[in-house]
Design a protein around this motif. Sequence first.
Motif, PDB file in Angstrom:
ATOM      1  N   UNK A   6      24.459   4.698  23.588  1.00  0.00           N
ATOM      2  CA  UNK A   6      24.014   3.616  22.716  1.00  0.00           C
ATOM      3  C   UNK A   6      23.277   4.173  21.507  1.00  0.00           C
ATOM      4  N   UNK A   7      22.495   5.225  21.734  1.00  0.00           N
ATOM      5  CA  UNK A   7      21.809   5.838  20.598  1.00  0.00           C
ATOM      6  C   UNK A   7      22.814   6.451  19.629  1.00  0.00           C
ATOM      7  N   UNK A   8      23.832   7.141  20.163  1.00  0.00           N
ATOM      8  CA  UNK A   8      24.868   7.700  19.305  1.00  0.00           C
ATOM      9  C   UNK A   8      25.531   6.602  18.476  1.00  0.00           C
ATOM     10  N   UNK A   9      25.845   5.490  19.134  1.00  0.00           N
ATOM     11  CA  UNK A   9      26.516   4.393  18.443  1.00  0.00           C
ATOM     12  C   UNK A   9      25.617   3.779  17.377  1.00  0.00           C
ATOM     13  N   UNK A  10      24.344   3.597  17.697  1.00  0.00           N
ATOM     14  CA  UNK A  10      23.407   3.010  16.732  1.00  0.00           C
ATOM     15  C   UNK A  10      23.251   3.904  15.506  1.00  0.00           C
ATOM     16  N   UNK A  11      23.053   5.208  15.739  1.00  0.00           N
ATOM     17  CA  UNK A  11      22.913   6.141  14.619  1.00  0.00           C
ATOM     18  C   UNK A  11      24.198   6.214  13.798  1.00  0.00           C
ATOM     19  N   UNK A  12      25.332   6.180  14.469  1.00  0.00           N
ATOM     20  CA  UNK A  12      26.618   6.243  13.770  1.00  0.00           C
ATOM     21  C   UNK A  12      26.857   4.995  12.931  1.00  0.00           C
TER      22      UNK A  12
END
Length: 214
Positions: free
Chosen positions: A140-146
Amino acid sequence: MPKPLPTRSRYTGGPSRGEVRRELLLQTLEDLLRTQAFATIEIADITRTAGVSRSTFYFYFPSKAAAVGAMLGDVFSEVSAVIDTWTGLGETLAERRDQLFESFEQIVSIWREHAHLMAAMFDAASTDDEVRGMFDDHMERFATDSAVRIQQEWEAREVASGPDPEALARVLVGMNVRALERDMRSIASGESAGDDGLAHVLAYVWDQILFGTN
């Protein structure tokens, strides 16, 4: 905010006896994963190889899945450092594209370095809610940052935006995870050394989304 994954201890004045034992258990499990599937490893195998009692293992970890989760903290910290670099907006289009392709090369390299552990993580996540929760939080963090990075690029280039950046980022991150899992399982099983073109293919898809260039 996603909860942080546990990590192996970082010693600042020499490890305590307990920290040494905990690290021994983690290292023993990681070594066993190089020759055995996660599902076939018993806690007795870990404790016997490490030369400690079963109660010692349970003092530090409630399950072998929890031990895998602790090891994953280090790997995902490495990946996060790469993601942090990629999400910094370079000054020129060429710089930003180079950052993208270099980041995927590094991420695939990190996952492959820990292929047996990552394969075990997928196995653990299928049966252990805690490990699954930690993994999902990190994705989820990867997706949010992306999603932030996608929106930044669209605004910087003054182009018409496409789908919702968060929805798009989740699809792209999910694609990455599925491709990386196949690659890790292939390496862990000894079937291959991994797909040589994987990093380029993943980066190419993101390149088309972000930059729309060939």
